[in-house]
Design an enzyme around this catalytic site. Structure first.
Site: not given
Ligand SMILES: Cc1ncc(COP(=O)(O)O)c(C=O)c1O
Length: 389
Positions: A73, A153, A181, A201, A239, A328
């Site tokens: 995200g 969040n 979220q 995400s 990739t 976080c």
């Protein structure tokens, strides 16, 4: 007796669902081909990526070619904001966001602020809502981009994204929303929603970690941040993470199934039982964020004159996983920028606890939390200067 385990931190991350894991597994071994190779191993991997792209796109009503897979995200947020400002660097130097964004947006805007851009941070009200009026006033002739999160969040408040997007569209300004979220938990339909870019995400919706997606409306050109082999339509080289992408695709299918089975009603009823129960049982506690315009699985409260960290540690000991503010920011001594922007003072903001439910949360889990949480607060308050009242 073994303690019950109750995980209530689904805003931080969710477990990978069994069907998601099963879908991913072959792509680590027999299906390991490089999707850019022309042989059968490569073609099989490419087919799986194409199918996953269709599935993630259809979750939000997009076309498959409007979905770019990224590493998270955070990577999608960075790509949206830096990609547009770089691609349109002569079109204006003013950019707008809100004061309560996740750091993936907030710190990107701060960085741009130090590199020649003028940033307006829109305020929020006491429920963490951005008001369309303030956006209207902030947009200027040289505004290049607006990025406002779909739902917060930390406190779960859902912003009026349709109105905010409509204002941007009327003024001809590009609009990005961080829907990390929201995606997989509430319906999103970009055929109706006036957004130009939208971040998702996988690990917030029962998919694996380390895989994100950015919806980019057809016709919008971004500058790539990672140059190389030209994968993902040249916008994000490297990739492809085939197992991760396949997992994201399966998680999107699961989200549709959960929605069709009435999961939003089920989970919001449990969440309300939890929040009402906390407020009823714990004196001097209150709900943070909006009571109605709120993510269905999201609960957050403040308990006055106690450290959220102290609650978190004791809850952990009782087998309950919660967070204090955002995953976080916990660990830092500064209270969350979100709660401060909502007008809470430092001391009160320190007593914040986030409890976010998931598809496997049941009534008995809530009953257990409602038994333990008040006991923990009571113990902590006996050790603190709190005198009640
Ligand atoms: C609103 C919001 N945006 C972005 C992110 C970052 O997502 P990721 O962990 O996939 O980088 C998070 C994760 O907590 C989030 O809640």
């Amino acid at each position: 007796m073994e303690t019950r385990k109750v995980y209530l931190d689904h805003s931080a991350t969710t477990p990978v669902a069994e069907e998601v894991l099963n879908a991913m597994m072959p792509f680590f071994t027999v299906g390991m081909g490089n999707p850019n190779s022309l042989h059968q191993w490569g073609r099989d991997a490419r087919r799986a990526i194409d199918e996953a792209r269709e599935s993630v796109a259809s979750l939000i009503g997009a076309n498959a070619h409007e979905i770019i897979f990224t590493g998270s995200g955070s990577a999608s947020d960075n790509l949206a904001v830096k990609g547009i400002t770089w691609a349109r660097k002569n079109a204006g130097k003013h950019i707008i966001t809100s004061a309560v964004e996740h750091h993936a947006i907030m710190d990107t805007f701060k960085w741009l602020g130090k590199n020649g851009y003028e940033v307006t941070y829109l305020p929020v009200d006491e429920y963490c809502m951005v008001h369309p009026e303030s956006l209207k006033e902030a947009i200027r002739d040289d505004t290049l981009l607006v990025s406002i999160m779909y739902a917060n969040n930390e406190v779960g408040t859902v912003n009026p994204i349709e109105e905010l997007g409509a204002i941007c569209r009327e003024r001809g300004v590009l609009f990005h929303t961080d829907a990390v979220q929201v995606a997989g938990h509430m319906p999103i339909d970009v055929t109706k929603l006036p957004v130009d870019m939208l971040t998702m995400s996988a690990h917030k919706m029962y998919g694996p970690k380390g895989i994100g997606a950015l919806y980019i409306r057809k016709g919008i050109k971004l500058s790539p941040l990672v140059h190389g082999g030209g994968q993902e339509y040249g916008i994000r080289s490297g990739t492809e993470n085939t197992p991760g992408i396949v997992g994201f695709g399966e998680a999107a299918r699961l989200a549709v199934k959960l929605h069709d089975s009435g999961e939003e009603n089920r989970i919001s009823r449990l969440r309300d039982k939890l929040l009402d129960g906390i407020i009823e049982r714990i004196p001097d506690s209150f709900i943070t964020g909006h009571r109605i315009q709120r993510l269905p699985f999201h609960g957050s409260v403040c308990v006055r004159l106690i450290e959220g960290e102290g609650i978190l540690l004791r809850m952990d000991y009782a087998g309950i996983g919660v967070s204090s503010g955002s995953a976080c920011t916990s660990g830092s001594l500064e209270p969350s920028h979100v709660l401060l922007a909502m007008g809470l003072d430092h001391a009160t903001a320190h007593g914040s606890v986030r409890l976010t439910l998931g598809k496997d949360t049941v009534d008995a889990d809530i009953d257990y939390v409602l038994e333990k949480f008040p006991q923990i607060v009571d113990t902590l308050r006996k050790m603190s200067p709190y005198k009640g009242g």
